[in-house]
Enzyme design. Sequence first.
Site, short mmCIF file in Angstrom:
data_model
loop_
_atom_site.label_atom_id
_atom_site.label_comp_id
_atom_site.label_asym_id
_atom_site.label_seq_id
_atom_site.Cartn_x
_atom_site.Cartn_y
_atom_site.Cartn_z
CB CYS A 116 -23.85 -38.55 -16.49
SG CYS A 116 -22.44 -37.59 -15.90
CG ASN B 7 -20.20 -32.69 -16.52
OD1 ASN B 7 -19.86 -31.52 -16.65
ND2 ASN B 7 -19.85 -33.59 -17.40
CB CYS C 278 -18.64 -40.68 -12.87
SG CYS C 278 -18.33 -40.36 -11.11
NE ARG C 279 -23.32 -42.09 -14.94
CZ ARG C 279 -24.61 -42.05 -14.66
NH1 ARG C 279 -25.40 -43.01 -15.10
NH2 ARG C 279 -25.12 -41.08 -13.94
CB SER C 280 -21.29 -36.96 -19.17
OG SER C 280 -21.11 -36.06 -18.10
CG ASP D 293 -24.35 -42.77 -10.73
OD1 ASP D 293 -23.11 -42.68 -10.70
OD2 ASP D 293 -25.11 -41.94 -10.21
P1 4NP Z 1 -22.03 -39.19 -12.85
O1 4NP Z 1 -21.93 -39.80 -11.34
O2 4NP Z 1 -23.48 -38.81 -13.05
O3 4NP Z 1 -21.59 -40.31 -13.72
O4 4NP Z 1 -21.10 -38.00 -12.88
C1 4NP Z 1 -22.35 -39.08 -10.22
C2 4NP Z 1 -21.56 -38.11 -9.68
C3 4NP Z 1 -21.97 -37.44 -8.53
C4 4NP Z 1 -23.20 -37.76 -7.96
C5 4NP Z 1 -24.00 -38.72 -8.51
C6 4NP Z 1 -23.58 -39.39 -9.65
N1 4NP Z 1 -23.61 -37.08 -6.76
O5 4NP Z 1 -24.64 -37.45 -6.20
O6 4NP Z 1 -22.91 -36.15 -6.32
#
Ligand code: 4NP
Length: 166
Positions: free
Chosen positions: A14, A17, A19-21, A130
């Site tokens: 994702c 790294n 939240c989703r992955s 996201d």
């Molecule tokens: P993820 O979510 O891609 O599912 O881990 C996010 C986590 C952090 C950020 C964006 C999306 N960020 O902008 O820091």
Amino acid sequence: MSETSVPQRILFVCLGNICRSPTAEGMLRQRLAQLGLEERVEVDSCGTGAWHVGDPPDPRAIEAASARGIDISGLRGRQLASEDFATCDEILVMDAANLADVAARKPANARAQVLRLMAYAGQPDADVPDPYFGGEAGFLYALDQIEAAVDGVATALMRRMAVDDA
Ligand code: 4NP
């Protein structure tokens, strides 16, 4: 041991790294353990971005996964590396932006096949949105999407193993 018993390597990707992955990683690890396949599949996750390298998952993701009996608190963020294209069989991305980022870094001789995770839930063009900038509902929605697809991944792996063993 035949060549086909080399572990399959699955990498979830994702943006951050956190939240989703990591949620997908924890969920597939749990499913594989339930199926007794944990020795035969290596599961990992990473982000296309580097903001959260070394960080634990977002507390909201930890909480949502925990409510479904999955502990992802020990996972730590890392960024996609060029070696991943050589070492992984499948790189499963969460959304169209991840797909574009990963495709841009993919070398011509990559071993890994790059797919959207939702292809394993019969929705090859769907995103796992996201949830980072939203509220709890987004985390629960992502978890539902990931759960449906991870069940598909586990089923596909089971079938692959059965063919390899035949
Ligand atoms: P993820 O979510 O891609 O599912 O881990 C996010 C986590 C952090 C950020 C964006 C999306 N960020 O902008 O820091």
